[in-house]
Scaffold this motif. Structure first.
Motif, PDB file in Angstrom:
ATOM      1  N   ALA A 164      31.025  22.251  45.643  1.00 32.35           N
ATOM      2  CA  ALA A 164      30.837  22.721  47.018  1.00 32.35           C
ATOM      3  C   ALA A 164      31.135  24.216  47.133  1.00 32.35           C
ATOM      4  O   ALA A 164      30.545  24.904  47.966  1.00 32.35           O
ATOM      5  N   MET A 165      32.024  24.732  46.289  1.00 28.93           N
ATOM      6  CA  MET A 165      32.350  26.158  46.283  1.00 28.93           C
ATOM      7  C   MET A 165      31.319  26.967  45.498  1.00 28.93           C
ATOM      8  O   MET A 165      31.375  28.189  45.493  1.00 28.93           O
ATOM      9  N   GLY A 166      30.437  26.277  44.778  1.00 28.53           N
ATOM     10  CA  GLY A 166      29.422  26.967  43.990  1.00 28.53           C
ATOM     11  C   GLY A 166      29.767  27.090  42.517  1.00 28.53           C
ATOM     12  O   GLY A 166      29.071  27.760  41.771  1.00 28.53           O
ATOM     13  N   VAL A 167      30.828  26.437  42.087  1.00 31.10           N
ATOM     14  CA  VAL A 167      31.221  26.468  40.676  1.00 31.10           C
ATOM     15  C   VAL A 167      30.588  25.268  39.991  1.00 31.10           C
ATOM     16  O   VAL A 167      30.812  24.126  40.379  1.00 31.10           O
ATOM     17  N   THR A 168      29.779  25.533  38.976  1.00 30.26           N
ATOM     18  CA  THR A 168      29.126  24.446  38.252  1.00 30.26           C
ATOM     19  C   THR A 168      29.502  24.523  36.778  1.00 30.26           C
ATOM     20  O   THR A 168      30.076  25.498  36.319  1.00 30.26           O
ATOM     21  N   GLY A 169      29.177  23.491  36.069  1.00 32.81           N
ATOM     22  CA  GLY A 169      29.407  23.487  34.628  1.00 32.81           C
ATOM     23  C   GLY A 169      30.759  22.922  34.221  1.00 32.81           C
ATOM     24  O   GLY A 169      31.097  22.912  33.041  1.00 32.81           O
ATOM     25  N   VAL A 170      31.545  22.460  35.173  1.00 36.38           N
ATOM     26  CA  VAL A 170      32.839  21.859  34.854  1.00 36.38           C
ATOM     27  C   VAL A 170      32.721  20.370  35.144  1.00 36.38           C
ATOM     28  O   VAL A 170      32.490  19.973  36.280  1.00 36.38           O
ATOM     29  N   PRO A 191      47.836  44.378  35.927  1.00 37.01           N
ATOM     30  CA  PRO A 191      47.099  43.236  36.468  1.00 37.01           C
ATOM     31  C   PRO A 191      45.699  43.644  36.895  1.00 37.01           C
ATOM     32  O   PRO A 191      45.407  44.812  37.071  1.00 37.01           O
ATOM     33  N   SER A 192      44.865  42.673  37.078  1.00 32.86           N
ATOM     34  CA  SER A 192      43.501  42.922  37.529  1.00 32.86           C
ATOM     35  C   SER A 192      43.373  42.530  39.002  1.00 32.86           C
ATOM     36  O   SER A 192      44.245  41.875  39.556  1.00 32.86           O
ATOM     37  N   VAL A 193      42.284  42.934  39.604  1.00 31.01           N
ATOM     38  CA  VAL A 193      42.014  42.537  40.986  1.00 31.01           C
ATOM     39  C   VAL A 193      41.664  41.056  40.979  1.00 31.01           C
ATOM     40  O   VAL A 193      40.923  40.576  40.127  1.00 31.01           O
ATOM     41  N   ILE A 194      42.196  40.339  41.937  1.00 34.61           N
ATOM     42  CA  ILE A 194      42.004  38.891  41.988  1.00 34.61           C
ATOM     43  C   ILE A 194      40.678  38.564  42.665  1.00 34.61           C
ATOM     44  O   ILE A 194      40.382  39.068  43.744  1.00 34.61           O
ATOM     45  N   ASP A 195      39.913  37.732  42.027  1.00 36.79           N
ATOM     46  CA  ASP A 195      38.677  37.231  42.601  1.00 36.79           C
ATOM     47  C   ASP A 195      39.055  36.164  43.640  1.00 36.79           C
ATOM     48  O   ASP A 195      39.767  35.211  43.315  1.00 36.79           O
ATOM     49  N   PRO A 196      38.599  36.286  44.871  1.00 36.87           N
ATOM     50  CA  PRO A 196      38.942  35.292  45.903  1.00 36.87           C
ATOM     51  C   PRO A 196      38.534  33.873  45.526  1.00 36.87           C
ATOM     52  O   PRO A 196      39.159  32.912  45.954  1.00 36.87           O
ATOM     53  N   ARG A 197      37.497  33.740  44.690  1.00 34.85           N
ATOM     54  CA  ARG A 197      37.084  32.398  44.251  1.00 34.85           C
ATOM     55  C   ARG A 197      38.147  31.763  43.362  1.00 34.85           C
ATOM     56  O   ARG A 197      38.337  30.554  43.375  1.00 34.85           O
ATOM     57  N   LEU A 198      38.852  32.605  42.596  1.00 34.27           N
ATOM     58  CA  LEU A 198      39.942  32.101  41.765  1.00 34.27           C
ATOM     59  C   LEU A 198      41.050  31.543  42.648  1.00 34.27           C
ATOM     60  O   LEU A 198      41.573  30.451  42.393  1.00 34.27           O
ATOM     61  N   GLU A 211      42.272  27.662  42.724  1.00 41.62           N
ATOM     62  CA  GLU A 211      43.663  27.269  42.490  1.00 41.62           C
ATOM     63  C   GLU A 211      44.211  26.523  43.696  1.00 41.62           C
ATOM     64  O   GLU A 211      44.949  25.551  43.557  1.00 41.62           O
ATOM     65  N   ARG A 212      43.855  26.986  44.890  1.00 39.52           N
ATOM     66  CA  ARG A 212      44.323  26.308  46.108  1.00 39.52           C
ATOM     67  C   ARG A 212      43.767  24.886  46.164  1.00 39.52           C
ATOM     68  O   ARG A 212      44.471  23.948  46.546  1.00 39.52           O
TER      69      ARG A 212
END
Length: 157
Positions: A66-72, A113-120, A124-125
């Protein structure tokens, strides 16, 4: 009289032997029943954990899609997180100072540190929401302290 006392001694010795055989057989039988019951109990718990892990993994997979993450796949999620949620549910909450590197991409102390991707953060949430909802408030508070602009910092105010 000697023959009678010898006969009694033989019977008495035979009775003792047969009692030992019966007692030993009873003890072995009870131990065997206990072992079978223990194995069945552990197997039942394992099946319940497996069913819970499958259900949670399918729920997480649906949320990720639903978030658009596929392949898992749900199987990969189940293998990694199990029924308990893995390190996200047992480790430090990222952002409380002890686990910030896990959240912002820093590999350790002193490493940029790197900039956090909001999708990450959303992923995690979602994991915490499904696997360990009791930790969701702490996670949200940790994320609220982050500056999610062009750089990653912690607001210590």
């Amino acid at each position: 009289m000697t023959a009678v006392s010898e006969s009694r001694a033989e019977r008495s010795g035979g009775q003792r032997r047969s009692r030992w055989v019966v007692v030993t057989a009873a003890v072995l039988l009870l131990l065997g029943i206990g072992a079978v019951l223990t194995v069945q109990f552990l197997d039942r718990e394992s099946r319940q954990d497996s069913a819970m892990a499958q259900q949670r993994a399918q729920e997480l997979e649906a949320g990720l899609v639903a978030m658009g993450v596929t392949g898992v796949s749900a199987q990969a999620i189940e293998n990694r997180l199990g029924a308990e949620g893995g390190v996200l549910c047992t480790g430090a909450i990222p952002g409380d100072g002890s686990g910030l590197g896990a959240l912002n991409g820093a590999a350790g102390p002193g490493i940029r540190p790197s900039v956090i991707d909001p999708r990450l953060l959303a992923g995690e949430r979602l994991i915490i929401e499904i696997y360990c909802p009791e930790r969701l408030d702490a996670f949200d508070q940790a994320v609220a302290r982050l500056d999610l602009g062009d750089r990653t910092t912690v607001d210590n105010s």
